[in-house]
Write a protein that holds these residues in place. Structure first.
Motif, PDB file in Angstrom:
ATOM      1  N   THR A   1     -13.917  23.621 -64.152  1.00 57.31           N
ATOM      2  CA  THR A   1     -13.262  24.470 -63.155  1.00 57.31           C
ATOM      3  C   THR A   1     -13.568  25.939 -63.415  1.00 57.31           C
ATOM      4  O   THR A   1     -13.736  26.723 -62.470  1.00 57.31           O
ATOM      5  CB  THR A   1     -11.748  24.214 -63.151  1.00 57.31           C
ATOM      6  N   GLY A   2     -13.661  26.321 -64.686  1.00 54.45           N
ATOM      7  CA  GLY A   2     -14.061  27.687 -64.997  1.00 54.45           C
ATOM      8  C   GLY A   2     -15.428  28.015 -64.429  1.00 54.45           C
ATOM      9  O   GLY A   2     -15.657  29.116 -63.900  1.00 54.45           O
ATOM     10  N   GLU A   3     -16.352  27.060 -64.512  1.00 54.68           N
ATOM     11  CA  GLU A   3     -17.686  27.267 -63.946  1.00 54.68           C
ATOM     12  C   GLU A   3     -17.634  27.316 -62.424  1.00 54.68           C
ATOM     13  O   GLU A   3     -18.299  28.144 -61.790  1.00 54.68           O
ATOM     14  CB  GLU A   3     -18.617  26.134 -64.406  1.00 54.68           C
ATOM     15  N   LEU A   4     -16.819  26.457 -61.832  1.00 53.84           N
ATOM     16  CA  LEU A   4     -16.725  26.385 -60.368  1.00 53.84           C
ATOM     17  C   LEU A   4     -16.240  27.701 -59.772  1.00 53.84           C
ATOM     18  O   LEU A   4     -16.849  28.241 -58.835  1.00 53.84           O
ATOM     19  CB  LEU A   4     -15.772  25.253 -59.977  1.00 53.84           C
ATOM     20  N   ILE A   5     -15.145  28.235 -60.297  1.00 58.12           N
ATOM     21  CA  ILE A   5     -14.539  29.409 -59.667  1.00 58.12           C
ATOM     22  C   ILE A   5     -15.220  30.710 -60.086  1.00 58.12           C
ATOM     23  O   ILE A   5     -14.823  31.783 -59.626  1.00 58.12           O
ATOM     24  CB  ILE A   5     -13.026  29.479 -59.952  1.00 58.12           C
ATOM     25  N   ASN A   6     -16.235  30.588 -60.930  1.00 63.16           N
ATOM     26  CA  ASN A   6     -17.049  31.758 -61.254  1.00 63.16           C
ATOM     27  C   ASN A   6     -18.483  31.602 -60.748  1.00 63.16           C
ATOM     28  O   ASN A   6     -19.397  32.262 -61.246  1.00 63.16           O
ATOM     29  CB  ASN A   6     -17.001  32.026 -62.759  1.00 63.16           C
ATOM     30  N   LYS A   7     -18.616  30.700 -59.793  1.00 62.79           N
ATOM     31  CA  LYS A   7     -19.864  30.534 -59.023  1.00 62.79           C
ATOM     32  C   LYS A   7     -21.065  30.122 -59.877  1.00 62.79           C
ATOM     33  O   LYS A   7     -22.195  30.429 -59.566  1.00 62.79           O
ATOM     34  CB  LYS A   7     -20.174  31.814 -58.230  1.00 62.79           C
ATOM     35  N   ARG A   8     -20.766  29.404 -60.967  1.00 62.29           N
ATOM     36  CA  ARG A   8     -21.858  28.889 -61.801  1.00 62.29           C
ATOM     37  C   ARG A   8     -22.032  27.386 -61.649  1.00 62.29           C
ATOM     38  O   ARG A   8     -22.875  26.786 -62.305  1.00 62.29           O
ATOM     39  CB  ARG A   8     -21.612  29.249 -63.268  1.00 62.29           C
ATOM     40  N   ALA A   9     -21.214  26.784 -60.795  1.00 63.71           N
ATOM     41  CA  ALA A   9     -21.333  25.357 -60.502  1.00 63.71           C
ATOM     42  C   ALA A   9     -20.896  25.108 -59.072  1.00 63.71           C
ATOM     43  O   ALA A   9     -19.940  25.738 -58.582  1.00 63.71           O
ATOM     44  CB  ALA A   9     -20.481  24.526 -61.458  1.00 63.71           C
ATOM     45  N   THR A  10     -21.576  24.228 -58.400  1.00 60.94           N
ATOM     46  CA  THR A  10     -21.188  23.841 -57.046  1.00 60.94           C
ATOM     47  C   THR A  10     -20.080  22.795 -57.132  1.00 60.94           C
ATOM     48  O   THR A  10     -19.868  22.181 -58.185  1.00 60.94           O
ATOM     49  CB  THR A  10     -22.376  23.247 -56.294  1.00 60.94           C
ATOM     50  N   PRO A  11     -19.369  22.533 -56.042  1.00 59.88           N
ATOM     51  CA  PRO A  11     -18.361  21.467 -56.061  1.00 59.88           C
ATOM     52  C   PRO A  11     -18.947  20.118 -56.480  1.00 59.88           C
ATOM     53  O   PRO A  11     -18.295  19.366 -57.215  1.00 59.88           O
ATOM     54  CB  PRO A  11     -17.851  21.449 -54.623  1.00 59.88           C
ATOM     55  N   ALA A  12     -20.158  19.808 -56.034  1.00 63.30           N
ATOM     56  CA  ALA A  12     -20.782  18.538 -56.424  1.00 63.30           C
ATOM     57  C   ALA A  12     -21.071  18.509 -57.923  1.00 63.30           C
ATOM     58  O   ALA A  12     -20.848  17.486 -58.589  1.00 63.30           O
ATOM     59  CB  ALA A  12     -22.070  18.324 -55.631  1.00 63.30           C
ATOM     60  N   GLU A  13     -21.556  19.629 -58.464  1.00 66.50           N
ATOM     61  CA  GLU A  13     -21.826  19.696 -59.898  1.00 66.50           C
ATOM     62  C   GLU A  13     -20.532  19.625 -60.705  1.00 66.50           C
ATOM     63  O   GLU A  13     -20.496  19.022 -61.786  1.00 66.50           O
ATOM     64  CB  GLU A  13     -22.580  20.991 -60.222  1.00 66.50           C
ATOM     65  N   TRP A  14     -19.476  20.225 -60.177  1.00 64.67           N
ATOM     66  CA  TRP A  14     -18.150  20.142 -60.796  1.00 64.67           C
ATOM     67  C   TRP A  14     -17.715  18.686 -60.917  1.00 64.67           C
ATOM     68  O   TRP A  14     -17.311  18.235 -61.991  1.00 64.67           O
ATOM     69  CB  TRP A  14     -17.164  20.942 -59.946  1.00 64.67           C
ATOM     70  N   ALA A  15     -17.816  17.945 -59.831  1.00 62.50           N
ATOM     71  CA  ALA A  15     -17.396  16.534 -59.833  1.00 62.50           C
ATOM     72  C   ALA A  15     -18.268  15.697 -60.761  1.00 62.50           C
ATOM     73  O   ALA A  15     -17.762  14.843 -61.502  1.00 62.50           O
ATOM     74  CB  ALA A  15     -17.438  15.982 -58.414  1.00 62.50           C
ATOM     75  N   ASP A  16     -19.583  15.930 -60.725  1.00 58.54           N
ATOM     76  CA  ASP A  16     -20.499  15.163 -61.579  1.00 58.54           C
ATOM     77  C   ASP A  16     -20.183  15.375 -63.056  1.00 58.54           C
ATOM     78  O   ASP A  16     -20.172  14.438 -63.849  1.00 58.54           O
ATOM     79  CB  ASP A  16     -21.949  15.575 -61.303  1.00 58.54           C
ATOM     80  N   ARG A  17     -19.944  16.611 -63.403  1.00 55.88           N
ATOM     81  CA  ARG A  17     -19.686  16.955 -64.804  1.00 55.88           C
ATOM     82  C   ARG A  17     -18.418  16.279 -65.318  1.00 55.88           C
ATOM     83  O   ARG A  17     -18.398  15.696 -66.409  1.00 55.88           O
ATOM     84  CB  ARG A  17     -19.573  18.474 -64.935  1.00 55.88           C
ATOM     85  N   ILE A  18     -17.363  16.317 -64.508  1.00 58.41           N
ATOM     86  CA  ILE A  18     -16.101  15.715 -64.942  1.00 58.41           C
ATOM     87  C   ILE A  18     -16.210  14.190 -64.948  1.00 58.41           C
ATOM     88  O   ILE A  18     -15.711  13.524 -65.869  1.00 58.41           O
ATOM     89  CB  ILE A  18     -14.944  16.173 -64.041  1.00 58.41           C
ATOM     90  N   GLN A  19     -16.868  13.633 -63.932  1.00 57.59           N
ATOM     91  CA  GLN A  19     -16.998  12.181 -63.883  1.00 57.59           C
ATOM     92  C   GLN A  19     -17.771  11.643 -65.087  1.00 57.59           C
ATOM     93  O   GLN A  19     -17.433  10.587 -65.638  1.00 57.59           O
ATOM     94  CB  GLN A  19     -17.689  11.754 -62.588  1.00 57.59           C
ATOM     95  N   LYS A  20     -18.772  12.386 -65.505  1.00 52.94           N
ATOM     96  CA  LYS A  20     -19.543  11.981 -66.690  1.00 52.94           C
ATOM     97  C   LYS A  20     -18.637  11.925 -67.917  1.00 52.94           C
ATOM     98  O   LYS A  20     -18.719  10.982 -68.731  1.00 52.94           O
ATOM     99  CB  LYS A  20     -20.692  12.956 -66.917  1.00 52.94           C
ATOM    100  N   ALA A  21     -17.774  12.912 -68.067  1.00 53.88           N
ATOM    101  CA  ALA A  21     -16.845  12.933 -69.205  1.00 53.88           C
ATOM    102  C   ALA A  21     -15.837  11.789 -69.111  1.00 53.88           C
ATOM    103  O   ALA A  21     -15.501  11.153 -70.118  1.00 53.88           O
ATOM    104  CB  ALA A  21     -16.120  14.272 -69.257  1.00 53.88           C
ATOM    105  N   ALA A  22     -15.353  11.514 -67.910  1.00 57.66           N
ATOM    106  CA  ALA A  22     -14.386  10.429 -67.714  1.00 57.66           C
ATOM    107  C   ALA A  22     -15.030   9.071 -68.005  1.00 57.66           C
ATOM    108  O   ALA A  22     -14.411   8.197 -68.634  1.00 57.66           O
ATOM    109  CB  ALA A  22     -13.839  10.460 -66.298  1.00 57.66           C
ATOM    110  N   ASP A  23     -16.273   8.884 -67.564  1.00 60.59           N
ATOM    111  CA  ASP A  23     -16.970   7.618 -67.806  1.00 60.59           C
ATOM    112  C   ASP A  23     -17.198   7.394 -69.300  1.00 60.59           C
ATOM    113  O   ASP A  23     -17.051   6.271 -69.800  1.00 60.59           O
ATOM    114  CB  ASP A  23     -18.309   7.603 -67.069  1.00 60.59           C
TER     115      ASP A  23
END
Length: 472
Positions: A437-459
């Protein structure tokens, strides 16, 4: 994030949602020391059950109460003890108000001589997960089904705010009862909005339109506690929960495949990415601590800030006179949200337990029945400045602007108060979400990249057999 949260009356984000299972701030080695099962369990004092004594308290049995004496003090606990001795005048109460709960009580749990009631709170608290695993905690079903102290026609469990029972339930058994209630939302100064003619938005489209107006007035629409991006997670995840409802929350907490790629989470991530893209977050927010961001907000440099209901207490020496901060529910993202516009994220804290090997289990349960009465909780609210976890406890009280708005938000949400539990259960996943989320709201990650990154950690967590899994 207050570095010393127990020196002030409100808990911080970390102490609230990690209080149930987190081991990072609990006393270490407990799990290796306590014994389990019924071996050497002392006989617990018991009396005859009746309409006036539904839990079977032995009227002359001594009661030992241990309270974490932190920001709330322990006078509220002593007042409940006074009510107990009024009902059971033959009983004596040994009260201990202490700081390091784990350090003081670990040897007693090992020796099977624990107190009858423990307020297991503070940085050195006992490890609840270890106590649960060792069967050291009493099942609270008898208490939950007992008549309430205020009204025998109402069951005790029906006097609690939404989610309180679930917050203290482990593998289907209610073992912990939390006394305080925290809600999360978006904060603003009511007089500022009144002076500008601004109306708090109910939808995200209204929020974006208002942000444009606020920016044109020379004020940053938003700031946040940049060094702790979890603060911005709260409104983002609240928005997602409103859109996707209970199914989305459960999918996230239960580590289901592709849970973080659900439409509700995607839409919420896009909404907060929009704040950043349009320049609606105060420049430099990312580098600010919680105290710095909140001070800037109190100085009128930004209109909105996300936080939990402890914010007013944290800012009491900073906010100018007449600032009158209030909390609003996170605006709805879509017109087809599964939760109503008033739904809010909320959770209970300040954990009370009755050890299963206590000398007076019935008395411990009865003490909690009294402590969680409206009479007791009302007194606590007046002195502590926070919401008790008891429905209607603050009705009729004159509250500060922030606490009053929190109460109103909780009342408006009703049964649509919700919470995620992945933070409590899985600290590594919580960190992954914060970082993304820090990356998302500072324009260093797109919403899709945000979801991918978290899903990878959850998996990865879901596949890790060394991590105990929880479900809801």
């Amino acid at each position: 994030m207050n570095p010393s949260p127990f020196a002030q009356p409100y808990p911080t984000r970390r102490t609230v949602l990690r209080a149930a299972v987190a081991a990072g701030a609990t006393l270490p080695l407990l799990s290796a020391c306590v014994t389990s099962g019924d071996d050497d369990k002392p006989a617990s004092a018991a009396g005859d059950k009746s309409a006036t004594n539904p839990l079977g308290v032995k009227e002359d049995a001594a009661l030992e109460v241990v309270i974490f004496k932190g920001g709330y003090g322990d006078d509220y606990a002593k007042k409940a003890e006074g009510l107990y001795t009024q009902k059971y005048p033959k009983a004596t109460i040994d009260h201990k108000g202490i700081q390091k709960v784990g350090e003081a009580l670990q040897p007693r749990f090992v020796a099977n001589t624990p107190p009858d009631v423990v307020d297991n709170t503070g940085a050195g608290r006992l490890d609840l997960a270890a106590l649960v695993g060792a069967k050291q905690l009493s099942n609270l079903n008898d208490l939950l089904d007992a008549p309430s102290f205020d009204d025998p026609a109402v069951k005790f469990k029906d006097t609690l705010l939404p989610g309180v029972v679930e917050d203290g339930t482990f593998d289907g058994a209610p073992l912990v009862l939390n006394f305080t209630y925290t809600a999360w939302g978006i904060w603003y100064s009511k007089p500022l909005f009144a002076s500008k003619g601004w109306t708090y938005p109910k939808t995200w489209d209204e929020m974006i339109a208002l942000c444009a107006t606020i920016k044109a007035a020379g004020i940053a629409p938003w700031t946040y506690q940049g060094k702790y991006p979890e603060y911005m997670n709260d409104p983002l995840l609240s928005m997602a929960a409103k859109t996707g409802g209970t199914d989305l929350i459960k999918a996230v907490d239960n580590l289901q495949p592709n849970a973080w790629k659900a439409d509700g989470l995607k839409a919420a991530a896009e909404a907060f990415a929009e704040l950043a893209a349009k320049g609606y977050i105060m420049a430099g927010s990312e580098a600010l601590s919680h105290t710095e961001a909140q001070a800037a907000w109190c100085q009128g440099k930004a209109a909105f800030i996300p936080s939990g209901s402890w914010l007013e207490a944290e800012q009491k020496d900073v906010a100018p006179k007449g600032f009158d901060m209030v909390m609003g529910a996170v605006p709805a993202r879509t017109s087809s949200d599964k939760f109503g516009a008033a739904a809010i994220q909320a959770a209970s804290s300040e954990s009370f337990i009755v050890p299963s090997k206590a000398k007076n289990v019935a008395g411990g349960l009865e003490y909690l029945r009294i402590l969680f009465s409206k009479q007791s909780a009302r007194s606590f609210a007046e002195t502590a400045g926070t919401l008790p976890a008891i429905a209607g406890a603050t009705d009729g009280l004159t509250l500060s602007s922030g606490l009053g708005s929190t109460r109103d938000a909780v009342n408006a949400a009703g049964k649509e108060a919700f919470t995620y539990r992945f933070r409590t259960w899985y600290a590594p996943l919580a960190k992954a979400v914060d970082d993304a989320t820090g990356e998302l709201i500072n324009k260093r990650a797109t919403p899709a990249e945000w979801a991918d990154r978290i899903q990878k950690a959850a998996d990865a967590l879901a596949k890790d057999s060394s991590v105990k899994k929880y479900t809801r």
